[in-house]
Enzyme design. Sequence first.
Site, PDB file in Angstrom:
ATOM      1  N   ASN A  92      -1.769   2.176   5.845  1.00  0.00           N
ATOM      2  CA  ASN A  92      -0.866   1.069   5.490  1.00  0.00           C
ATOM      3  C   ASN A  92      -0.628   0.269   6.749  1.00  0.00           C
ATOM      4  O   ASN A  92      -0.476   0.853   7.821  1.00  0.00           O
ATOM      5  CB  ASN A  92       0.505   1.581   5.036  1.00  0.00           C
ATOM      6  CG  ASN A  92       0.446   2.251   3.685  1.00  0.00           C
ATOM      7  OD1 ASN A  92      -0.596   2.304   3.063  1.00  0.00           O
ATOM      8  ND2 ASN A  92       1.574   2.791   3.261  1.00  0.00           N
ATOM      9  N   GLY A  93      -0.514  -1.041   6.606  1.00  0.00           N
ATOM     10  CA  GLY A  93      -0.250  -1.876   7.785  1.00  0.00           C
ATOM     11  C   GLY A  93      -1.433  -2.773   8.050  1.00  0.00           C
ATOM     12  O   GLY A  93      -2.286  -2.986   7.186  1.00  0.00           O
ATOM     13  N   HIS A 143      15.118 -38.723  -4.868  1.00  0.00           N
ATOM     14  CA  HIS A 143      14.432 -38.963  -3.588  1.00  0.00           C
ATOM     15  C   HIS A 143      12.962 -38.536  -3.649  1.00  0.00           C
ATOM     16  O   HIS A 143      12.333 -38.375  -2.608  1.00  0.00           O
ATOM     17  CB  HIS A 143      15.162 -38.222  -2.462  1.00  0.00           C
ATOM     18  CG  HIS A 143      16.578 -38.684  -2.292  1.00  0.00           C
ATOM     19  ND1 HIS A 143      16.905 -39.942  -1.862  1.00  0.00           N
ATOM     20  CD2 HIS A 143      17.760 -38.060  -2.555  1.00  0.00           C
ATOM     21  CE1 HIS A 143      18.222 -40.082  -1.835  1.00  0.00           C
ATOM     22  NE2 HIS A 143      18.769 -38.948  -2.264  1.00  0.00           N
ATOM     23  N   TRP A 152      -3.008  -2.715  -1.432  1.00  0.00           N
ATOM     24  CA  TRP A 152      -2.649  -4.110  -1.738  1.00  0.00           C
ATOM     25  C   TRP A 152      -3.417  -4.944  -0.718  1.00  0.00           C
ATOM     26  O   TRP A 152      -3.146  -4.875   0.477  1.00  0.00           O
ATOM     27  CB  TRP A 152      -1.133  -4.300  -1.584  1.00  0.00           C
ATOM     28  CG  TRP A 152      -0.633  -5.641  -2.008  1.00  0.00           C
ATOM     29  CD1 TRP A 152      -0.290  -6.032  -3.271  1.00  0.00           C
ATOM     30  CD2 TRP A 152      -0.378  -6.765  -1.150  1.00  0.00           C
ATOM     31  NE1 TRP A 152       0.149  -7.333  -3.258  1.00  0.00           N
ATOM     32  CE2 TRP A 152       0.103  -7.804  -1.964  1.00  0.00           C
ATOM     33  CE3 TRP A 152      -0.517  -7.002   0.209  1.00  0.00           C
ATOM     34  CZ2 TRP A 152       0.445  -9.054  -1.462  1.00  0.00           C
ATOM     35  CZ3 TRP A 152      -0.180  -8.249   0.716  1.00  0.00           C
ATOM     36  CH2 TRP A 152       0.300  -9.256  -0.120  1.00  0.00           C
ATOM     37  N   CYS A 163       0.818  -1.216   0.000  1.00  0.00           N
ATOM     38  CA  CYS A 163       0.000   0.000   0.000  1.00  0.00           C
ATOM     39  C   CYS A 163       0.851   1.264   0.000  1.00  0.00           C
ATOM     40  O   CYS A 163       1.917   1.305   0.615  1.00  0.00           O
ATOM     41  CB  CYS A 163      -0.872   0.038   1.244  1.00  0.00           C
ATOM     42  SG  CYS A 163      -1.888  -1.413   1.461  1.00  0.00           S
ATOM     43  N   LYS A 206      11.843 -16.435 -10.135  1.00  0.00           N
ATOM     44  CA  LYS A 206      11.690 -15.453 -11.222  1.00  0.00           C
ATOM     45  C   LYS A 206      10.601 -15.908 -12.195  1.00  0.00           C
ATOM     46  O   LYS A 206       9.797 -15.116 -12.665  1.00  0.00           O
ATOM     47  CB  LYS A 206      12.999 -15.272 -12.010  1.00  0.00           C
ATOM     48  CG  LYS A 206      14.167 -14.661 -11.276  1.00  0.00           C
ATOM     49  CD  LYS A 206      14.043 -13.221 -10.896  1.00  0.00           C
ATOM     50  CE  LYS A 206      13.450 -13.069  -9.534  1.00  0.00           C
ATOM     51  NZ  LYS A 206      14.082 -12.112  -8.633  1.00  0.00           N
ATOM     52  N   LYS A 229       6.185  -4.644  -4.148  1.00  0.00           N
ATOM     53  CA  LYS A 229       7.632  -4.446  -4.131  1.00  0.00           C
ATOM     54  C   LYS A 229       8.158  -4.426  -2.711  1.00  0.00           C
ATOM     55  O   LYS A 229       9.216  -4.960  -2.414  1.00  0.00           O
ATOM     56  CB  LYS A 229       7.967  -3.126  -4.838  1.00  0.00           C
ATOM     57  CG  LYS A 229       9.448  -2.815  -4.948  1.00  0.00           C
ATOM     58  CD  LYS A 229      10.105  -3.749  -5.925  1.00  0.00           C
ATOM     59  CE  LYS A 229      11.593  -3.571  -6.041  1.00  0.00           C
ATOM     60  NZ  LYS A 229      12.234  -4.760  -6.609  1.00  0.00           N
ATOM     61  N   GLU A 239      16.300 -19.299  -7.167  1.00  0.00           N
ATOM     62  CA  GLU A 239      16.052 -17.941  -7.670  1.00  0.00           C
ATOM     63  C   GLU A 239      15.427 -17.991  -9.071  1.00  0.00           C
ATOM     64  O   GLU A 239      14.507 -17.236  -9.382  1.00  0.00           O
ATOM     65  CB  GLU A 239      17.374 -17.150  -7.670  1.00  0.00           C
ATOM     66  CG  GLU A 239      17.328 -15.759  -8.273  1.00  0.00           C
ATOM     67  CD  GLU A 239      16.429 -14.767  -7.529  1.00  0.00           C
ATOM     68  OE1 GLU A 239      15.852 -15.120  -6.490  1.00  0.00           O
ATOM     69  OE2 GLU A 239      16.281 -13.646  -8.042  1.00  0.00           O
ATOM     70  N   GLU A 246       7.158 -15.441 -10.567  1.00  0.00           N
ATOM     71  CA  GLU A 246       6.767 -14.027 -10.460  1.00  0.00           C
ATOM     72  C   GLU A 246       6.497 -13.399 -11.824  1.00  0.00           C
ATOM     73  O   GLU A 246       5.478 -12.754 -12.013  1.00  0.00           O
ATOM     74  CB  GLU A 246       7.915 -13.215  -9.848  1.00  0.00           C
ATOM     75  CG  GLU A 246       8.087 -13.332  -8.376  1.00  0.00           C
ATOM     76  CD  GLU A 246       9.171 -12.364  -7.918  1.00  0.00           C
ATOM     77  OE1 GLU A 246       8.849 -11.431  -7.190  1.00  0.00           O
ATOM     78  OE2 GLU A 246      10.349 -12.559  -8.294  1.00  0.00           O
ATOM     79  N   ARG A 291       5.323  -0.037  -5.809  1.00  0.00           N
ATOM     80  CA  ARG A 291       5.200  -0.845  -4.597  1.00  0.00           C
ATOM     81  C   ARG A 291       4.250  -2.026  -4.782  1.00  0.00           C
ATOM     82  O   ARG A 291       4.282  -2.966  -3.987  1.00  0.00           O
ATOM     83  CB  ARG A 291       4.690   0.031  -3.450  1.00  0.00           C
ATOM     84  CG  ARG A 291       5.627   1.153  -3.081  1.00  0.00           C
ATOM     85  CD  ARG A 291       4.939   2.209  -2.273  1.00  0.00           C
ATOM     86  NE  ARG A 291       4.704   1.821  -0.904  1.00  0.00           N
ATOM     87  CZ  ARG A 291       5.541   2.040   0.101  1.00  0.00           C
ATOM     88  NH1 ARG A 291       6.672   2.660  -0.121  1.00  0.00           N
ATOM     89  NH2 ARG A 291       5.260   1.659   1.322  1.00  0.00           N
TER      90      ARG A 291
END
Length: 604
Positions: free
Chosen positions: A99-100, A496, A75, A2, A477, A599, A473, A480, A28
């Site tokens: 926000n929060g 395994h 968000w 947010c 990627k 973000k 990673e 996302e 963000r």
Amino acid sequence: MCGIVAIASKQNDIADLLLDGLTNLEYRGYDSAGIALLSEQQLWRQRCIGSVKNLRDKLQLPKMNAHFGIAHTRWAVRGGITEANAHPQSDGKTVVVHNGIIENTNDLMKCIPDAIWESQTDTEIVVHLISHFVNKGQSFYEATRNTIKMLVGTFALVILHKNFPNVMIATRKVNPLSIGKMHNIGFFISSDVSMAPVDSFVDLADNEICMISHCDNEFSVKFFDSEDKELPYKIWRKANKITTSSSKGDFADFTLKEINEQPNVIQKCIETLDNGDYKHVSEMMKNKDFINFFGCGSSRYAGLIGKYLYEKFICFTNVTIPSEFNYGYMRNPNESLNFCLSQSGETLDTLRSLEFIIDSRDVVVITNVANSTMSKLAIEHSKPIIDICAGQELSVVSTKAFTAQLAVIVSMLIEFVRLSYSESEAEYLRDKFGEVPKMLKNVLQMNFDVQWLLESSTILFLGRGICYPIALEGALKLKEAAYLHAEGLPAGEMKHGPLALIDEQSVCIALAPGYDNFEKIASNVYEVIARKGKVMLFTDEVGLSQFAESNSDLVKVITLPNCMDVQVAFVYSVAVQLLAYQVAKSRGTNIDRPRNLAKSVTVE
Ligand code: AGP
């Protein structure tokens, strides 16, 4: 996550300023947006699902002489992505952007049984509590103070109230909020002032209240600490504005631009190493038996790459997942040296870990944002901060900040080797590190054939040693950027369990530099091919010369520059970033702002 923008302005372009402010916070990540203006006569608000552009296009601004306005990008956390849940939240009197997260919302709802609820958000409790206290005769200030005293959780809040059209109040706990001055115009409040049109700014401290009042066409500002004492002064810092307009340059999006900036970013870090900036930290590492990295997402994977490098040269190295550590599931030895890795310096999980250990452990904060909450906390406790100097990263998909973190990790290692081993070994590593920017330029020219990935049901990234965290990673990627399900695995673990996933539809991306244990990962590749799985083999000429199946129809070989471990960390990371980017492009996803992601992740 947010974003808050609030303005106290003498001018009448307040809505435009607010929307421009929201546009600057888009990086963000968010899913709805809204705006509210207050004048003597009127409280007006408009919200919508989707982008700030949607809001701008829909805007039906009434004629009003407003001096105060608040705006928000949300968000979703508590309550779905709907217009009713978008901020500003209001009951017609009090209007709030937040926000929060207010964790005790359900308990607080019982205190105001008569409230009529418009949304499913936790924020709405703030609206009703403030209105409740104002209705009981309290001033706007008192109502705000009494409300925030009742809140459990985290918040950055800007509040307006119809009965007090000449006042705007801002307050915060944990979530950042800064108050900026706009010369001759008024004040600009934001979750991130780095791109705001302000000349100077102050950061609010936890539970401080900032009150901006308007009288005779002038604004005045007062700050009160958590004990309600008015602060005699605040030190306003000069703003160093970052501009992002047109900063995509010739690139299609920020992600591609940031991927391509990596050779320069690494070069800059090499220069910092040559300036001797890491000497202090290498001294700290010298007598340690236990090093620990805290980090989330890509920052965690950067820490894992650090683990492989540091265990070889320094000592036992652990990587702790902050959200697991914070609630008592993991231990951290007293004598540890802890690196908190966070691009944004705002990730709440990592911030919480930092808060837990900052008084009792050796800590170094490694971040990309000098004015971030983690940096400020480190300064308050006289702990070292390392700036990764990647330049602002706007794409939600971290690329250059990730490799800049690796560059810092490698730089600290080289300085440690200089201090504890020998100058010549350090120089050998320094030379190899110095070759990285050129190698990356070569990788950045590559075009991958991604058709198999577009058709596949199972995508596994396989790596051994330092390539295992790079496999993690790479999978992150691809999730996302391209919304494809992929997993990163240590190649030796395939037999395994995961081997059961392999069939004609599956693709394994094997990260297999030739310099170390190539034959082992080659065996894992052969096992996949034998079961009709397809393989994209990222290797080099040394690896290729040892590979027995290069003519198989089930294998595509991608030849990267020959490299050793310090170089592998960068070369293979950039290769998997570029691969994910190219897949995402083929799938037409919103690469800079992937769905559901933010973000800067400021909730737990
Ligand atoms: C990476 O591409 C992600 N967007 C995400 O995993 C990110 O690395 C994570 O949220 C941690 O962020 P930080 O480095 O700002 O703390």
